[in-house]
Design a protein around this motif. Structure first.
Motif, PDB file in Angstrom:
ATOM      1  N   ASP A 195     -28.072 -70.968 112.267  1.00  0.00           N
ATOM      2  CA  ASP A 195     -29.314 -71.407 110.734  1.00  0.00           C
ATOM      3  C   ASP A 195     -28.494 -70.187 109.769  1.00  0.00           C
ATOM      4  O   ASP A 195     -29.371 -70.702 108.250  1.00  0.00           O
ATOM      5  N   TRP A 196     -27.099 -69.678 109.349  1.00  0.00           N
ATOM      6  CA  TRP A 196     -26.781 -69.085 107.813  1.00  0.00           C
ATOM      7  C   TRP A 196     -27.094 -70.430 106.550  1.00  0.00           C
ATOM      8  O   TRP A 196     -27.911 -69.577 105.636  1.00  0.00           O
ATOM      9  N   ARG A 239     -40.066 -70.312 106.158  1.00  0.00           N
ATOM     10  CA  ARG A 239     -39.150 -69.700 107.011  1.00  0.00           C
ATOM     11  C   ARG A 239     -39.385 -69.444 108.393  1.00  0.00           C
ATOM     12  O   ARG A 239     -39.809 -69.479 109.408  1.00  0.00           O
ATOM     13  N   ALA A 294     -35.032 -64.481 109.633  1.00  0.00           N
ATOM     14  CA  ALA A 294     -35.895 -64.908 108.076  1.00  0.00           C
ATOM     15  C   ALA A 294     -35.709 -63.832 107.709  1.00  0.00           C
ATOM     16  O   ALA A 294     -35.334 -63.506 106.017  1.00  0.00           O
ATOM     17  N   GLU A 325     -35.494 -66.844 114.581  1.00  0.00           N
ATOM     18  CA  GLU A 325     -34.978 -67.340 114.151  1.00  0.00           C
ATOM     19  C   GLU A 325     -36.052 -66.236 113.132  1.00  0.00           C
ATOM     20  O   GLU A 325     -36.363 -65.905 112.558  1.00  0.00           O
ATOM     21  N   LEU A 385     -38.218 -68.526 101.788  1.00  0.00           N
ATOM     22  CA  LEU A 385     -38.188 -67.825 103.326  1.00  0.00           C
ATOM     23  C   LEU A 385     -39.588 -67.372 104.206  1.00  0.00           C
ATOM     24  O   LEU A 385     -39.330 -67.709 105.451  1.00  0.00           O
ATOM     25  N   LEU A 431     -30.981 -70.555 106.030  1.00  0.00           N
ATOM     26  CA  LEU A 431     -31.630 -70.167 105.941  1.00  0.00           C
ATOM     27  C   LEU A 431     -31.044 -69.574 104.329  1.00  0.00           C
ATOM     28  O   LEU A 431     -32.076 -68.764 103.148  1.00  0.00           O
TER      29      LEU A 431
END
Lengths: 255, 245
Positions: free
Chosen positions: A48-49, A210, A226, A222, A207, A52
């Motif tokens: 997920d970079w 997220r 985050a 995940e 964030l 993110l």
């Protein structure tokens, strides 16, 4: 050898802790949703970079906008207060109330005022509220922090009020302003994240969004990813501001 | 007469800081004020500078604006300004143009032996050098009355003696009236033509000791019997002034 050992010590400890965590999770078959092992978090980060980083930028940019707004407002008000003692008496209690009121408590109000469709505005406004006080307080203190003997010299040579402000009080306030901005920037980031929790993210998913989103889906790895990005961003911001403060002070005293 | 305090008293809330106290300063005279801590020496200095008004009594001063200069115990320099800009501060506040102010500041710095250090910031200077910048700032307006409030107290003995001689040499050039406060009896006798001893606070005059030897002092003045005798006289007045009334 000792220097190398010293430099490596924190990394070794982290590695040992991570390994212990990984082994414990596997050995005890801890469910993924409860506590994911470090490798699972690393996989979530790797997968997920991009989103993110985008979310991190969204949160950071709102915090930075808030910092700029807070800086302008706080310094303007501090200047007015610094020029008139009666203004200070009037403003101080309000400023303190603003400071001690938890941002979470006023968030719903701000969300209504900003418009329910403009979560971004609400987040910036709330981060401004949090970042305002350290700058204001630093500026007010700084404007009064001039060396009393220098103040006497300004009396002796018949300095005007404007000369006293521009040649003595404002320059004397610089270290306090630097410190205030350093503290405020960190608080603006925290304020933006907290506000996002309360106000939602709107279009720009930060964030905090997220973290909430992963939490609703029980995607704990995940969530960790985050939080990790948030922590790293906070640490980086802190390091940059420390360096900026040092550089600013060095410029101020010429060394 | 440059400045005179007649029967002045200064009351602060809850206590009297000074007086009744009288002191007259003649043109070109060097007067030392010696007394125990808290006797009101610094208050007397502020009265002489016109920075404070007495609660009772009269203050007479002839110097105009910018003709009185003060040097404090600490150099009291602005850390964000160069030595040149610090020395030029009184001129800048009086509206003197940049170029002229810088030139006069450089000249003042040269007079106190700081040629070449014009661009340095206070943080880059030693304690003695910073004190010299402070002295240059005081001299830049060519004052008629120079007030030194324990100017060398924070310096080591060698720097302090060097600065004392420098102040006397500077005095010989323009002959301003100098009043300086010190705790150091030998320094007072060495530098002043008249040592005024104050009692413990609220300070009154305990007595005066005048020195006949020519100013600036000849080399070896500190070892003469006259010097020793005067140091003893001032010390005696001091302990007399410390005694409970």
């Amino acid at each position: 050898m000792t220097r190398l050992t010293r430099a490596l010590a924190p990394f070794v400890l982290i590695a040992v802790l991570l390994a212990g965590w990984e082994i414990a999770c596997r050995a005890l078959s801890v469910p993924l949703y409860f506590l994911p092992p470090p490798l699972a978090i690393a996989q979530a980060l790797a997968a997920d970079w991009k989103p993110l980083l985008l979310s991190a930028w969204n949160t950071l940019s709102m915090a930075l906008i808030a910092l700029v707004v807070a800086s302008v407002l706080a310094q303007a008000l501090a200047l007015a207060v610094g020029l008139s003692p009666i203004m200070e008496r009037a403003v101080r209690p309000l400023a303190v109330v603003l400071q001690v009121t938890p941002v979470v408590a006023i968030a719903p109000l701000v969300v209504i005022w900003a418009g329910l469709d403009h979560a971004g505005r609400a987040i910036v406004a709330l981060a401004v509220v949090v970042a305002f006080f350290p700058i204001f307080s630093g500026a007010v203190t700084g404007l009064k922090a001039a060396d009393p003997d220098l103040e006497l010299l300004f009396d002796l040579y018949g300095a005007s009020r404007l000369q006293r402000l521009t040649r003595l009080r404002l320059p004397s306030a610089v270290p306090y302003l630097l410190e205030g901005h350093k503290v405020a920037a960190g608080l603006a980031l925290i304020g933006a994240v907290v506000a996002e929790f309360v106000a939602g993210s709107g279009e720009a998913q930060g964030l905090a969004w997220r973290i909430l989103e992963s939490s609703h889906r029980m995607q704990t790895a995940e969530m960790f990813a985050a939080v990790l990005v948030l922590g790293a961003m906070g640490a980086a911001l802190h390091a940059i501001l420390e360096a900026a403060e040092r550089a600013g002070l060095a410029w101020w005293r010429g060394r | 007469m440059i400045a005179a305090l007649s029967e002045v008293e200064v009351d602060y809330p809850r206590r009297r800081a000074l007086g009744p106290f009288s002191l007259e300063i003649g043109a070109g005279e060097i007067v030392a004020l010696v007394g125990p801590s808290g006797c009101g020496k610094s208050t007397a200095m502020r009265l002489l500078a016109g920075l404070e008004a007495p609660s009772r009594g009269r203050v007479a001063r002839t110097p105009g604006r910018g003709e009185t200069a003060v040097v404090f115990q600490a150099p009291t320099l602005a850390p964000w300004l160069s030595a040149r800009a610090n020395a030029a501060l009184p001129l800048a506040l009086a509206g003197v143009g940049r170029t002229e102010a810088a030139a006069r500041a450089d000249a003042a710095l040269a007079r106190v032996g700081l040629k070449g250090a014009e661009a340095a910031r206070p943080a880059q200077l030693s304690g003695g050098m910073a004190m010299r910048v402070s002295l240059a700032r005081a001299l830049v307006t060519d004052p008629k009355l120079l007030l030194l409030d324990e100017p060398f107290a924070a310096l080591d003995e060698i720097t302090r003696r060097a600065l004392a001689d420098d102040v006397l040499a500077l005095w010989a050039q323009a002959r301003p009236a100098i009043v300086f406060v010190t705790h150091n009896v030998e320094e007072a006798v060495y530098m002043a033509s008249r040592v005024v001893v104050m009692t413990k606070g609220p300070g009154r005059t305990a007595g005066e000791v005048a020195t006949e030897a020519a100013l600036p002092r000849a080399a070896g003045f500190r070892t003469t019997p006259a010097f020793r005798a005067q140091v003893e006289a001032v010390s005696a007045l001091l302990s007399q002034g410390m005694a409970p009334v």
